[in-house]
Design an enzyme around this catalytic site. Structure first.
Site, PDB file in Angstrom:
ATOM      1  N   CYS A 223       5.583  -3.898  -7.175  1.00 27.88           N
ATOM      2  CA  CYS A 223       6.479  -5.006  -6.817  1.00 27.88           C
ATOM      3  C   CYS A 223       5.958  -6.360  -7.288  1.00 27.88           C
ATOM      4  O   CYS A 223       6.728  -7.221  -7.691  1.00 27.88           O
ATOM      5  CB  CYS A 223       6.692  -5.052  -5.307  1.00 27.88           C
ATOM      6  SG  CYS A 223       7.758  -3.724  -4.688  1.00 27.88           S
ATOM      7  N   HIS A 224       4.643  -6.541  -7.199  1.00 27.23           N
ATOM      8  CA  HIS A 224       4.078  -7.861  -7.473  1.00 27.23           C
ATOM      9  C   HIS A 224       3.534  -8.021  -8.889  1.00 27.23           C
ATOM     10  O   HIS A 224       3.207  -9.138  -9.290  1.00 27.23           O
ATOM     11  CB  HIS A 224       2.960  -8.165  -6.471  1.00 27.23           C
ATOM     12  CG  HIS A 224       3.433  -8.160  -5.056  1.00 27.23           C
ATOM     13  ND1 HIS A 224       4.200  -9.164  -4.519  1.00 27.23           N
ATOM     14  CD2 HIS A 224       3.266  -7.256  -4.049  1.00 27.23           C
ATOM     15  CE1 HIS A 224       4.478  -8.890  -3.247  1.00 27.23           C
ATOM     16  NE2 HIS A 224       3.923  -7.736  -2.946  1.00 27.23           N
TER      17      HIS A 224
ATOM     18  N   CYS B 249       0.519  -2.083  -4.415  1.00 30.64           N
ATOM     19  CA  CYS B 249       1.106  -3.424  -4.534  1.00 30.64           C
ATOM     20  C   CYS B 249       1.671  -3.765  -5.907  1.00 30.64           C
ATOM     21  O   CYS B 249       2.621  -4.553  -6.019  1.00 30.64           O
ATOM     22  CB  CYS B 249       0.064  -4.485  -4.168  1.00 30.64           C
ATOM     23  SG  CYS B 249      -0.918  -4.104  -2.708  1.00 30.64           S
TER      24      CYS B 249
ATOM     25  N   HIS C 203      20.523  -1.529  -5.904  1.00 30.79           N
ATOM     26  CA  HIS C 203      19.613  -0.440  -6.279  1.00 30.79           C
ATOM     27  C   HIS C 203      20.446   0.830  -6.405  1.00 30.79           C
ATOM     28  O   HIS C 203      20.515   1.651  -5.476  1.00 30.79           O
ATOM     29  CB  HIS C 203      18.504  -0.280  -5.249  1.00 30.79           C
ATOM     30  CG  HIS C 203      17.340   0.542  -5.749  1.00 30.79           C
ATOM     31  ND1 HIS C 203      17.438   1.900  -5.964  1.00 30.79           N
ATOM     32  CD2 HIS C 203      16.073   0.194  -6.086  1.00 30.79           C
ATOM     33  CE1 HIS C 203      16.268   2.360  -6.402  1.00 30.79           C
ATOM     34  NE2 HIS C 203      15.429   1.337  -6.491  1.00 30.79           N
TER      35      HIS C 203
ATOM     36  N   MET D  27       8.386  -5.895   3.001  1.00 28.06           N
ATOM     37  CA  MET D  27       6.930  -5.841   2.945  1.00 28.06           C
ATOM     38  C   MET D  27       6.433  -4.788   3.932  1.00 28.06           C
ATOM     39  O   MET D  27       6.609  -4.930   5.142  1.00 28.06           O
ATOM     40  CB  MET D  27       6.340  -7.208   3.302  1.00 28.06           C
ATOM     41  CG  MET D  27       4.823  -7.226   3.405  1.00 28.06           C
ATOM     42  SD  MET D  27       3.994  -6.922   1.833  1.00 28.06           S
ATOM     43  CE  MET D  27       2.294  -6.952   2.409  1.00 28.06           C
TER      44      MET D  27
ATOM     45  N   HIS E 265      16.330  -3.267 -13.584  1.00 22.64           N
ATOM     46  CA  HIS E 265      15.693  -2.149 -12.886  1.00 22.64           C
ATOM     47  C   HIS E 265      16.336  -0.824 -13.303  1.00 22.64           C
ATOM     48  O   HIS E 265      16.074  -0.328 -14.382  1.00 22.64           O
ATOM     49  CB  HIS E 265      15.771  -2.380 -11.383  1.00 22.64           C
ATOM     50  CG  HIS E 265      14.889  -1.481 -10.584  1.00 22.64           C
ATOM     51  ND1 HIS E 265      13.523  -1.486 -10.717  1.00 22.64           N
ATOM     52  CD2 HIS E 265      15.170  -0.539  -9.649  1.00 22.64           C
ATOM     53  CE1 HIS E 265      12.995  -0.588  -9.892  1.00 22.64           C
ATOM     54  NE2 HIS E 265      13.986   0.003  -9.241  1.00 22.64           N
TER      55      HIS E 265
END
Length: 581
Positions: free
Chosen positions: A88-89, A85, A407, A126, A365
């Site tokens: 991303c978080h 996790c 991306h 998700m 990114h």
């Protein structure tokens, strides 16, 4: 799928599924069965970070309305969170590509809502951790309870901690003075074996595995020294390997751990500074370290904590995303995700470090250079933009809106028949491919604008690729929820882009019949006559690499070997060293 559908899916599912919320005492209405049913086909495999378990962190004490975890449960939940996790978080759950998971938010929807969405996921990003089998029913329950507790404070990792992990396995004076093997190093591929913590070195001519080397977990990238001798890898667990390609066989000669989670490594390329320094950036702690290029000895550690460029608010976790080496100045270009700064780190005087901070856009990114090597284009994917930096003048040139969550990987450079030189990016969040003009001299009217938007197969793209000797533009879609799209690629004719794309069924060509067969990251051989695609399955399933003849667009060879476990990124030595993409 159409852009409008994807845009709605992104807005709904990411906001709902990732901005989790809850306490058992304040539970919101459980999602309806028909809503959950939509997520059952959502593929479970995703690029996932790996972090050390926070051993020794104490389980939070009991609080009204907050589920109590035993120390054993807390340790396991920490491990799952940091492996699945945190990428991303965020380690502190403050969000980035994924929404924030802080407890003020997780107490809005309730335990059952958390549990359901961890289990079923959502169509726009998700993962369905439960129904995919990645997490057991007990683990899903555990993670829902874990997110109702305050996140633990991870440990720092400074110079002293780095030096404790630093090893020089073969000193510089004991290494060969010339290449000892007979490999064509320029056509060697470094292939990430994601779930085994290894890279496979594969000969581009014979298609045979030369050597498999133990590295960090889920190597994010491989980078080449300017001389072409040394290969650098960085795992998501922040373990770096320095591999000497001159040895017979190639072997790791030094290694170090720079933190708990990392994504980037690069070496100095400016004339006169070749191979002298290496740099690596970490997600946690948020910092970068400059090292000796031949030994990985850590020299300088610099924190990236500071103010966001726009709101001027302090951010405790500004992670280091991509790093590239300038061809115009003795500088590393360091992209700071959460604060939106692009740092031009001058390595002429390490002790008196000079850093130019360029205000660009938040959530930076990955990215790459234009065809001249002067301009660096980097995606700010959560802001749907691409920032352009002039690396000769060290200044921001443009911010360009492209599509939902660009991306590009390194992006793709080619000459458009109408608009001249362009750089292309695909998108995670929609089906478009944006072509950006990159020639401010001969095509000034088109420079730093989206001159054309192509429609590809769908969202979920991670990489786009072409080659100076090719007339093809390939776009993958490994994270698309439709299995047929995830297991194939779209290819456009550069000279006739309006014709649309041809679909190449790479997964089918692999001969593998099990799994989703996600097709990811095309990588050319040195001369641009072949493009290699990974067919990426789960760890307990067969994977492969399919080699496609670029001119005919037909399968040329399939590499199937039981040692090819979860192959993802592939890096050709020549193309990586010379920024050919």
């Amino acid at each position: 799928m159409k852009q409008s559908i994807l845009r709605a899916a992104v807005g709904l599912s990411v906001a709902a599924a990732l901005s989790f919320a809850a306490s058992a005492a304040q539970a919101a209405e459980k999602p309806k069965p028909e809503d959950l049913k939509k997520h059952e086909t959502q593929p479970g495999e995703r690029y996932e970070p790996s972090l050390d378990v926070l051993e020794g962190a104490e389980a939070p004490g009991a609080k009204p309305g907050v589920p109590t975890l035993t120390q054993e449960e807390f340790d396991r939940a920490n491990r799952i969170y940091f492996e699945r996790c945190a990428g991303c978080h965020g380690v502190l759950r403050k969000g980035a590509t994924g929404k924030a998971l802080t407890t003020d938010l997780t107490k809005e929807l309730g335990f059952e809502y958390l549990q359901a969405f961890i289990n079923y996921g959502s169509p726009a990003g998700m993962p369905n951790w439960g129904t995919s089998g990645d997490l057991t029913e007990q683990d899903v329950d555990l993670m829902a309870r874990y997110l109702l507790n305050e996140p633990p404070q991870p440990p720092e990792f400074g110079l002293a901690e780095m030096k404790e992990t630093w090893e020089v396995l073969i000193p510089v004076d004991k290494r060969p003075k010339k290449q000892m093997n007979k490999l064509d190093l320029d056509n060697l591929f470094s292939v990430t074996l994601r779930d085994t913590g290894e890279v496979a070195l594969i000969d581009g001519h014979s298609k045979k595995i030369v050597e498999i080397l133990t590295t960090g977990y889920a190597v994010h990238i491989s980078r080449m020294s300017a001389s072409g001798r040394y290969l650098f890898t960085v795992g998501r667990d922040a373990k770096l390997n320095l591999i000497d390609l001159w040895m017979d066989p190639p072997a790791t000669v030094a290694r170090i751990k720079i933190g708990m989670e990392a994504r980037s490594v690069e070496t100095s390329k400016m004339k006169g500074w070749e191979d002298k320094y290496a740099i690596a950036g970490s997600y946690w702690p948020p910092q970068y370290v400059i090292m000796d290029g031949a030994t990985l000895e850590p020299i300088k550690v610099v924190s990236t904590r500071g103010m966001t460029y726009d709101t001027q608010e302090f951010h405790p976790e500004p992670r280091v995303a991509s790093i590239v080496a300038s061809h115009y100045n003795p500088e590393f270009i360091v992209n700071i995700k959460e604060t939106g700064h692009i740092l031009m780190v001058n390595y002429e005087d390490i002790q008196n470090l000079k850093v130019t901070a360029i205000e660009a856009e938040r959530f930076l990114h990955d990215g790459g250079f234009d065809s001249t090597g002067r301009y660096f284009l980097v995606a700010a994917n959560a802001r749907d933009k691409v920032a352009v930096v002039d690396t000769k003048e060290d200044k921001l040139v443009a911010l360009i809106e492209t599509g939902i969550k660009p991306h590009p990987g390194r992006g793709a450079n080619f000459v458009h028949p109408k608009f001249g030189p362009v750089w292309a990016t695909s998108h995670l969040g929609d089906e478009t491919i944006a072509l950006i003009g990159t020639d401010p001299e001969k095509h000034k009217e088109h420079a730093w604008k989206v001159v054309q938007s192509l429609e590809g197969q769908g969202g979920g793209s991670l990489f786009i690729k072409t080659h100076p000797e090719s007339k093809n533009l390939y776009v993958d879609t490994p994270l698309n929820p439709e299995p047929e799209l995830a297991s194939s690629v779209a290819v456009f004719d550069i000279d006739n882009l309006d014709k649309g794309y041809e679909v190449l069924p790479i997964g089918e060509w692999s001969g593998i019949t099990e799994g989703v067969r996600r097709v990811v990251q095309g990588e050319y051989n040195k001369d641009g006559s072949e493009i290699w695609f990974s067919v990426w399955n789960a760890k307990d399933q067969e994977s492969a690499i399919v080699v496609v003849d670029d001119k005919t667009r037909k399968p040329k060879h399939v590499i199937r070997d039981k040692r090819l476990v979860t192959p993802t990124g592939k890096f050709n030595v020549y193309n990586t060293r010379n920024d050919v993409y």
